[in-house]
Design a protein around this motif. Structure first.
Motif, PDB file in Angstrom:
ATOM      1  N   ASN A 169      17.631  53.247  73.506  1.00  0.00           N
ATOM      2  CA  ASN A 169      16.756  54.026  74.193  1.00  0.00           C
ATOM      3  C   ASN A 169      16.016  53.276  75.538  1.00  0.00           C
ATOM      4  OD1 ASN A 169      16.495  56.808  72.637  1.00  0.00           O
ATOM      5  ND2 ASN A 169      16.289  55.257  71.095  1.00  0.00           N
ATOM      6  N   ASN A 170      16.512  52.451  75.759  1.00  0.00           N
ATOM      7  CA  ASN A 170      15.945  51.445  76.985  1.00  0.00           C
ATOM      8  C   ASN A 170      14.392  51.344  76.699  1.00  0.00           C
ATOM      9  OD1 ASN A 170      18.305  50.785  78.070  1.00  0.00           O
ATOM     10  ND2 ASN A 170      18.312  52.897  78.958  1.00  0.00           N
ATOM     11  N   LEU A 171      13.971  51.121  75.482  1.00  0.00           N
ATOM     12  CA  LEU A 171      12.562  50.960  75.219  1.00  0.00           C
ATOM     13  C   LEU A 171      12.249  49.354  74.720  1.00  0.00           C
ATOM     14  CD1 LEU A 171      11.880  54.221  73.252  1.00  0.00           C
ATOM     15  CD2 LEU A 171      11.104  53.277  75.558  1.00  0.00           C
ATOM     16  N   PRO A 172      11.004  49.004  75.189  1.00  0.00           N
ATOM     17  CA  PRO A 172      10.745  47.584  74.446  1.00  0.00           C
ATOM     18  C   PRO A 172      10.724  47.916  72.930  1.00  0.00           C
ATOM     19  CG  PRO A 172       8.983  48.148  76.178  1.00  0.00           C
ATOM     20  CD  PRO A 172       9.919  49.347  75.920  1.00  0.00           C
ATOM     21  N   VAL A 173      11.232  46.623  72.108  1.00  0.00           N
ATOM     22  CA  VAL A 173      11.206  46.853  70.495  1.00  0.00           C
ATOM     23  C   VAL A 173       9.942  47.076  69.982  1.00  0.00           C
ATOM     24  CG1 VAL A 173      10.958  44.199  70.312  1.00  0.00           C
ATOM     25  CG2 VAL A 173      12.465  45.901  68.721  1.00  0.00           C
ATOM     26  N   ASP A 174       8.685  46.480  70.741  1.00  0.00           N
ATOM     27  CA  ASP A 174       7.411  46.306  70.159  1.00  0.00           C
ATOM     28  C   ASP A 174       6.899  47.892  70.131  1.00  0.00           C
ATOM     29  OD1 ASP A 174       7.183  45.784  72.907  1.00  0.00           O
ATOM     30  OD2 ASP A 174       5.067  45.265  72.601  1.00  0.00           O
ATOM     31  N   GLU A 175       7.231  48.642  71.156  1.00  0.00           N
ATOM     32  CA  GLU A 175       6.902  49.949  71.383  1.00  0.00           C
ATOM     33  C   GLU A 175       7.508  50.614  70.416  1.00  0.00           C
ATOM     34  OE1 GLU A 175       7.421  53.484  74.797  1.00  0.00           O
ATOM     35  OE2 GLU A 175       7.038  51.524  75.355  1.00  0.00           O
ATOM     36  N   VAL A 176       8.724  50.501  69.816  1.00  0.00           N
ATOM     37  CA  VAL A 176       9.430  51.197  68.886  1.00  0.00           C
ATOM     38  C   VAL A 176       8.817  51.045  67.565  1.00  0.00           C
ATOM     39  CG1 VAL A 176      11.567  51.610  67.735  1.00  0.00           C
ATOM     40  CG2 VAL A 176      11.729  51.474  70.229  1.00  0.00           C
ATOM     41  N   ALA A 177       8.472  49.664  67.401  1.00  0.00           N
ATOM     42  CA  ALA A 177       7.801  49.396  66.078  1.00  0.00           C
ATOM     43  C   ALA A 177       6.701  50.071  65.950  1.00  0.00           C
ATOM     44  CB  ALA A 177       7.783  47.890  66.086  1.00  0.00           C
ATOM     45  N   LYS A 178       5.783  49.980  67.084  1.00  0.00           N
ATOM     46  CA  LYS A 178       4.400  50.520  66.958  1.00  0.00           C
ATOM     47  C   LYS A 178       4.377  52.185  66.789  1.00  0.00           C
ATOM     48  CE  LYS A 178       2.153  47.077  69.820  1.00  0.00           C
ATOM     49  NZ  LYS A 178       1.563  47.006  71.013  1.00  0.00           N
ATOM     50  N   MET A 179       5.510  53.014  67.250  1.00  0.00           N
ATOM     51  CA  MET A 179       5.481  54.380  67.016  1.00  0.00           C
ATOM     52  C   MET A 179       6.031  54.492  65.593  1.00  0.00           C
ATOM     53  SD  MET A 179       7.699  55.970  70.199  1.00  0.00           S
ATOM     54  CE  MET A 179       9.144  54.792  70.361  1.00  0.00           C
ATOM     55  N   ALA A 180       6.945  53.765  64.915  1.00  0.00           N
ATOM     56  CA  ALA A 180       7.336  53.803  63.543  1.00  0.00           C
ATOM     57  C   ALA A 180       5.960  53.430  62.568  1.00  0.00           C
ATOM     58  CB  ALA A 180       8.304  52.800  63.111  1.00  0.00           C
ATOM     59  N   GLY A 181       5.218  52.567  63.235  1.00  0.00           N
ATOM     60  CA  GLY A 181       3.799  52.035  62.582  1.00  0.00           C
ATOM     61  C   GLY A 181       3.195  53.151  62.338  1.00  0.00           C
ATOM     62  N   GLN A 182       2.661  53.959  63.452  1.00  0.00           N
ATOM     63  CA  GLN A 182       1.835  54.983  63.300  1.00  0.00           C
ATOM     64  C   GLN A 182       2.477  56.119  62.372  1.00  0.00           C
ATOM     65  OE1 GLN A 182       1.716  56.261  67.633  1.00  0.00           O
ATOM     66  NE2 GLN A 182       0.221  54.619  68.083  1.00  0.00           N
ATOM     67  N   LYS A 183       3.678  56.482  62.586  1.00  0.00           N
ATOM     68  CA  LYS A 183       4.360  57.283  61.255  1.00  0.00           C
ATOM     69  C   LYS A 183       4.041  57.036  60.220  1.00  0.00           C
ATOM     70  CE  LYS A 183       7.468  59.502  64.407  1.00  0.00           C
ATOM     71  NZ  LYS A 183       8.769  60.083  64.643  1.00  0.00           N
ATOM     72  N   LEU A 184       4.347  55.448  59.755  1.00  0.00           N
ATOM     73  CA  LEU A 184       4.404  55.000  58.188  1.00  0.00           C
ATOM     74  C   LEU A 184       2.675  55.203  57.911  1.00  0.00           C
ATOM     75  CD1 LEU A 184       6.856  52.069  58.799  1.00  0.00           C
ATOM     76  CD2 LEU A 184       7.085  54.056  57.328  1.00  0.00           C
ATOM     77  N   VAL A 185       1.828  54.673  58.726  1.00  0.00           N
ATOM     78  CA  VAL A 185       0.571  54.835  58.323  1.00  0.00           C
ATOM     79  C   VAL A 185       0.090  56.023  57.955  1.00  0.00           C
ATOM     80  CG1 VAL A 185      -1.754  54.211  58.867  1.00  0.00           C
ATOM     81  CG2 VAL A 185      -0.123  52.619  59.404  1.00  0.00           C
ATOM     82  N   SER A 186       0.226  57.084  58.846  1.00  0.00           N
ATOM     83  CA  SER A 186      -0.079  58.616  58.731  1.00  0.00           C
ATOM     84  C   SER A 186       0.807  59.137  57.491  1.00  0.00           C
ATOM     85  CB  SER A 186       0.261  59.230  59.922  1.00  0.00           C
ATOM     86  OG  SER A 186       1.581  59.450  60.205  1.00  0.00           O
ATOM     87  N   ARG A 187       1.669  58.651  57.205  1.00  0.00           N
ATOM     88  CA  ARG A 187       2.482  59.253  55.950  1.00  0.00           C
ATOM     89  C   ARG A 187       1.992  58.547  54.629  1.00  0.00           C
ATOM     90  NH1 ARG A 187       8.696  59.765  58.594  1.00  0.00           N
ATOM     91  NH2 ARG A 187       8.078  61.203  60.176  1.00  0.00           N
TER      92      ARG A 187
END
Length: 128
Positions: free
Chosen positions: A72-90
């Protein structure tokens, strides 16, 4: 005959080890690990089994985040943070999360709304 018995004993040993292996769900329920906004697990208990599980899960997540970032041509830390937000909220009530407060806390439900109860590391592992 001895070889057959030896193979049976070894097989049972391997099976029982895999049955007894700590799973992520078990670790969450036992308060051994917590989710973070960084997208990675953090150990709350420092025993060998918990640390091995955290390393295994975080290594797999890192690889997955890298693949998603590359595709997706994104920085890996940005992808990790998006996943982290979902994991924390779930996270389920009773599981531990590290949100904006930068300390691990227990997720709770009060009056039908999800919330966070601040818990120090000392109280999580039972030491003071």
């Amino acid at each position: 005959m001895k070889k057959i018995m030896l193979m049976a004993v070894l097989s049972l040993g391997l099976i029982s080890h895999s049955v007894l292996a700590l799973t992520l769900d078990d670790a969450r329920l036992q308060g051994r690990v917590g989710e973070t906004l960084t997208g990675y697990l953090e150990p709350l208990k420092q025993d060998k089994e918990t640390l091995a599980l955290v390393k295994k899960i975080n290594d797999a997540r890192s690889e997955s985040y890298q693949q998603l970032a590359d595709s997706n041509n994104l920085p890996v830390d940005e992808v990790a943070k998006m996943a982290g937000q979902k994991l924390v909220s779930r996270a389920q009530p009773g599981e531990y999360v590290k949100g904006d407060q930068r300390q691990m806390a227990e997720k709770v439900i009060s009056d039908g709304a999800s919330g966070i109860r601040q818990v120090t590391r000392q109280s999580v592992d039972g030491t003071r």
